[in-house]
Design a protein around this motif. Structure first.
Motif, PDB file in Angstrom:
ATOM      1  N   LEU A 113       0.809  -1.219   0.000  1.00  0.00           N
ATOM      2  CA  LEU A 113       0.000   0.000   0.000  1.00  0.00           C
ATOM      3  C   LEU A 113       0.840   1.267   0.000  1.00  0.00           C
ATOM      4  O   LEU A 113       0.301   2.359  -0.197  1.00  0.00           O
ATOM      5  N   ALA A 114       2.145   1.134   0.229  1.00  0.00           N
ATOM      6  CA  ALA A 114       3.000   2.316   0.368  1.00  0.00           C
ATOM      7  C   ALA A 114       3.173   3.026  -0.971  1.00  0.00           C
ATOM      8  O   ALA A 114       3.438   2.397  -2.001  1.00  0.00           O
ATOM      9  N   ILE A 115       3.000   4.337  -0.965  1.00  0.00           N
ATOM     10  CA  ILE A 115       3.254   5.173  -2.136  1.00  0.00           C
ATOM     11  C   ILE A 115       4.049   6.383  -1.677  1.00  0.00           C
ATOM     12  O   ILE A 115       4.202   6.623  -0.477  1.00  0.00           O
ATOM     13  N   GLY A 116       4.549   7.160  -2.629  1.00  0.00           N
ATOM     14  CA  GLY A 116       5.296   8.348  -2.250  1.00  0.00           C
ATOM     15  C   GLY A 116       5.856   9.063  -3.456  1.00  0.00           C
ATOM     16  O   GLY A 116       5.744   8.592  -4.594  1.00  0.00           O
ATOM     17  N   PRO A 117       6.477  10.216  -3.233  1.00  0.00           N
ATOM     18  CA  PRO A 117       7.052  10.986  -4.340  1.00  0.00           C
ATOM     19  C   PRO A 117       8.306  10.319  -4.887  1.00  0.00           C
ATOM     20  O   PRO A 117       9.036   9.641  -4.172  1.00  0.00           O
ATOM     21  N   ALA A 118       8.538  10.530  -6.176  1.00  0.00           N
ATOM     22  CA  ALA A 118       9.737  10.033  -6.844  1.00  0.00           C
ATOM     23  C   ALA A 118      10.687  11.204  -7.090  1.00  0.00           C
ATOM     24  O   ALA A 118      10.283  12.370  -7.020  1.00  0.00           O
ATOM     25  N   PRO A 119      11.968  10.930  -7.376  1.00  0.00           N
ATOM     26  CA  PRO A 119      12.939  12.022  -7.566  1.00  0.00           C
ATOM     27  C   PRO A 119      12.571  13.000  -8.675  1.00  0.00           C
ATOM     28  O   PRO A 119      12.951  14.170  -8.623  1.00  0.00           O
ATOM     29  N   ASP A 120      11.835  12.556  -9.694  1.00  0.00           N
ATOM     30  CA  ASP A 120      11.491  13.442 -10.808  1.00  0.00           C
ATOM     31  C   ASP A 120      10.176  14.179 -10.583  1.00  0.00           C
ATOM     32  O   ASP A 120       9.539  14.631 -11.541  1.00  0.00           O
ATOM     33  N   SER A 121       9.737  14.298  -9.324  1.00  0.00           N
ATOM     34  CA  SER A 121       8.503  14.997  -8.934  1.00  0.00           C
ATOM     35  C   SER A 121       7.238  14.220  -9.284  1.00  0.00           C
ATOM     36  O   SER A 121       6.135  14.722  -9.080  1.00  0.00           O
ATOM     37  N   SER A 122       7.384  13.026  -9.831  1.00  0.00           N
ATOM     38  CA  SER A 122       6.210  12.190 -10.053  1.00  0.00           C
ATOM     39  C   SER A 122       5.813  11.535  -8.730  1.00  0.00           C
ATOM     40  O   SER A 122       6.456  11.737  -7.698  1.00  0.00           O
ATOM     41  N   GLU A 123       4.760  10.745  -8.758  1.00  0.00           N
ATOM     42  CA  GLU A 123       4.264  10.114  -7.537  1.00  0.00           C
ATOM     43  C   GLU A 123       3.828   8.696  -7.852  1.00  0.00           C
ATOM     44  O   GLU A 123       3.110   8.462  -8.829  1.00  0.00           O
ATOM     45  N   THR A 124       4.279   7.753  -7.043  1.00  0.00           N
ATOM     46  CA  THR A 124       3.869   6.372  -7.262  1.00  0.00           C
ATOM     47  C   THR A 124       2.439   6.170  -6.778  1.00  0.00           C
ATOM     48  O   THR A 124       1.934   6.918  -5.940  1.00  0.00           O
ATOM     49  N   ARG A 125       1.801   5.175  -7.318  1.00  0.00           N
ATOM     50  CA  ARG A 125       0.480   4.766  -6.855  1.00  0.00           C
ATOM     51  C   ARG A 125       0.471   3.247  -6.777  1.00  0.00           C
ATOM     52  O   ARG A 125       1.329   2.572  -7.352  1.00  0.00           O
ATOM     53  N   ILE A 126      -0.500   2.703  -6.063  1.00  0.00           N
ATOM     54  CA  ILE A 126      -0.579   1.255  -5.960  1.00  0.00           C
ATOM     55  C   ILE A 126      -1.028   0.675  -7.295  1.00  0.00           C
ATOM     56  O   ILE A 126      -1.612   1.363  -8.135  1.00  0.00           O
ATOM     57  N   LYS A 127      -0.753  -0.593  -7.494  1.00  0.00           N
ATOM     58  CA  LYS A 127      -1.171  -1.264  -8.721  1.00  0.00           C
ATOM     59  C   LYS A 127      -2.674  -1.534  -8.643  1.00  0.00           C
ATOM     60  O   LYS A 127      -3.156  -2.137  -7.694  1.00  0.00           O
ATOM     61  N   GLY A 128      -3.380  -1.107  -9.656  1.00  0.00           N
ATOM     62  CA  GLY A 128      -4.834  -1.161  -9.601  1.00  0.00           C
ATOM     63  C   GLY A 128      -5.376   0.137  -9.024  1.00  0.00           C
ATOM     64  O   GLY A 128      -4.692   0.843  -8.278  1.00  0.00           O
TER      65      GLY A 128
END
Length: 661
Positions: free
Chosen positions: A139-154
């Motif tokens: 369930l963990a998500i967070g910001p990425a170095p390129d200012s994008s943001e991860t999301r969960i699968k689905g």
């Protein structure tokens, strides 16, 4: 004085939780809000209506949390018929319910019920916490170095969050954030009301995804703990309950075998990290519209609403079977049954069938005590069912008549390989559960308390093998299969308990369990790595809209988007979010077609004098233009598509236009 001491202590606890919930900083307010919604109402109810046990234990905590899970959304929904869904009203309702029950408990004498509450084995705590630890990285998500943001699968969890945020902005009854419509939105109502109440009490600065992730983990913990205590209490075999727990967490089916076979046919066997990341969903080796049975652990990830409904069903069965709870027992059972329907309609369908079979068996008297006891059980069930219908009608009424959109069903075409698929889907739970049923049949003393679990399987397995729902997914099989997992897990626990004294049987059981464990670990690793990312520019646009647009105002991007990412990122509903979420079974098809036609006509109109009145008539407050929009509608690539728009934000390839009134 002694009779008033518990009330004084409980009132002090209520005052502390209320004070925390009123603090304007979300990190302090959220624990207080969770105590008000997920502990104190059930605790106060048990203090008021059930016999008192000396001491306290995790069992009391579990029952209080589970009953609160049923009481809080039910009370908020009933109050929502006359009160606005605002923070003062939510706090007043939850504090008021707990206060009344606590004061009532101080005015009546509670008989002491037998021995003290049992202690919780350390192995149970370890297993529950380990399962929660496996769920957290998925369930963990967070910001990425390129200012994008991860999301969960689905997108399931994100969609539930969007519905809850729509409730916080628009109130009750719930409305569809993905498709503007006047139709009621009954989709898993109680889960969304519960989440929305936590968001409201925690305050506008609370990170909404963090709240739903914490709630998801807590529901998984509560489901496991409830299952353990219900099995242990009804059967009187704590070790059997302990042995049954892994089948609701670490042990899945034999889905890994067909997944690897499918991967080998597509030439994706290496490298291992890519293999796991691409084929992470071990349940996806068959069509979601056919016989589709997820492992129980994956239900924590995909469907916290169904986990909540299944937990409510377990508690309802416990309260129905325990004669020593008196009137409070059937009232608690009725509340749990009503909440079960509010959390998930398919769980309610399987749960109602289970309760009906349980009472039918009691009436026939094959396994029940004498006739007087059967009459008492039937009376308790009738009273609990009546209570459930009365309390749950504001939700149940949405399933019927002109106000609802009843999902349709069809016969399942399982084919000749359906028995093999059943074995693969349920895996070791089916094999060991069948052994446990045989051993229980041979020795009547082993059957004690197992009838509810046997009838869960008897109600659920034929249902999912013969009938399917007609939505995008076969939700009937996905959710009712949870009851089959409960049934098989209980009897598998009995089998392992009996086999533990025989070395050869113990080794055989472990051999059967290993592939199921590997399947669950495969899912955990696959869901935790290689998560998709949302573009940094799109994330910035969503954050800007959260801060600057009034709550509940409509936004719009391209209706051809594949996912409702703008609704999730911005926290605002859309006139029509995308071609996926807006088409799901809980949307009215005519609404989708009408909204799509209106947007297509508007976005292809060059004349501002024609396009601007249409935008205003649709109620759209902001227009988001990014790569998807300029690709689908080239007109939107212009610096200013229409004269009634004002560009208010720009980041990279994304722009936000406000529609002037």
């Amino acid at each position: 004085m002694n009779s008033l001491a518990p009330s004084t202590r409980d009132l002090s606890l209520l005052a502390l939780a209320s004070a925390l919930a009123l603090v304007p900083y979300w990190a302090i307010a959220l624990p207080g809000a969770m105590a008000l919604a997920l502990f104190l109402p059930g605790h106060a109810f048990l203090q008021c209506f059930t016999p008192r046990r000396p001491g306290g234990s995790c069992m009391d905590l579990t029952l209080a949390a589970g009953l609160s899970l049923a009481i809080s959304p039910l009370a908020l929904r009933l109050a929502g018929l006359v009160l606005p869904f605002k923070r003062p009203a939510i706090l007043g309702i939850l504090i008021g319910v707990s206060t009344l029950l606590i004061l009532a408990s101080g005015l009546r004498r509670r008989p002491v019920a037998g021995p003290p509450s049992p202690r919780t084995p350390r192995a149970v705590l370890a297993m529950v916490l380990f399962t929660a630890a496996l769920l957290v990285p998925t369930l963990a998500i967070g910001p990425a170095p390129d200012s994008s943001e991860t999301r969960i699968k689905g997108w399931d969890l994100h969609n539930h969050l969007a519905v809850a945020e729509a409730i916080t902005a628009r109130g009750l009854p719930p409305t569809n954030p993905f498709l503007f419509s006047s139709s009621p939105f009954y989709y898993h109502t109680f889960f969304h009301i519960l989440l929305a109440s936590l968001l409201k009490m925690a305050g506008p600065r609370a990170p909404s995804y963090f709240v739903i992730a914490v709630l998801t983990v807590l529901l998984a913990v509560l489901c496991l703990a409830t299952f353990y205590w219900v099995v242990a209490d009804l059967t009187g075999r704590p070790r059997m309950a302990l042995m049954a727990l892994p089948f609701l967490g670490l042990v899945g089916g034999y889905d890994l075998f067909p997944i690897l076979l499918k991967a080998s046919r597509s030439a994706h066997l290496s490298p291992l990290e890519d293999l796991i990341s691409q084929h992470w969903n071990v349940d996806a080796w068959v069509s979601h519209q056919k016989f589709f049975v997820p492992a129980f652990f994956t239900q924590y990830y995909w469907a916290p609403h169904a986990v909540a409904g299944a937990t409510a069903l377990l508690l309802a069965l416990l309260f129905l079977e325990k004669e020593d709870m008196g009137r409070g027992g059937f009232v608690a059972a009725g509340i749990c049954l009503a909440a079960m329907a509010g959390f998930n309609g398919y769980i309610a369908l399987g749960g109602a069938a289970t309760v009906a079979l349980l009472r039918a068996v009691g009436l026939l008297g094959h396994f029940a005590p004498p006739l007087l006891h059967r009459r008492a059980s039937l009376a308790r069930s009738a009273l609990a069912g009546t209570t459930a219908l009365l309390l749950g009608w504001p939700v149940l009424s949405l399933y019927f008549g002109e106000r609802g959109n009843v999902d349709k069903f069809r016969l399942l075409e399982g084919g000749p390989f359906l028995p093999l698929q059943v074995i693969l889907e349920f895996g070791p739970a089916l094999l060991l559960g069948a052994a446990g049923m045989v051993w229980a049949w041979k020795r009547p003393e082993r059957r004690k308390g197992t009838m509810p679990f046997l009838l869960m399987g008897a109600a659920g397995l034929p249902m999912i093998c013969l009938v399917a729902s007609t939505g995008e997914n076969n939700d009937l099989a996905m959710r009712v299969s949870m009851l089959v997992w409960f049934s098989l897990a209980a009897f598998a626990g009995l089998a392992i308990d009996l086999a533990w004294a025989m070395p050869w049987a113990r080794r055989a059981a472990l051999v059967l369990l290993v592939p199921g464990v590997l399947g669950t670990l495969w899912f955990v690793i696959g869901a935790s790595v290689g998560k998709p990312t949302l573009p940094g520019d799109e994330v910035a646009v969503g954050n800007w809209m959260r801060r600057h647009l009034p709550p509940g105002t409509l936004i719009q991007g391209s209706p051809y988007r594949h996912y409702p990412d703008l609704v999730y990122l911005s926290g605002h509903p859309a006139y029509l979010s995308d071609a996926w979420a807006a088409r799901l079974f809980y949307s009215v098809p005519e609404d989708f077609s009408r909204n799509l036609a209106a947007l297509e006509e508007t976005f292809q109109t060059e004349d501002s004098e024609q396009a601007c009145p249409k935008l205003k008539a649709l109620g759209i407050a902001a227009l988001v233009v990014g790569p998807a929009e300029t690709s689908d509608f080239p007109l939107l690539a212009r610096p200013l598509p229409w004269s009634c728009l004002t560009q208010s934000f720009r980041r990279g390839t994304y722009r936000v236009f406000l529609v002037r009134s």
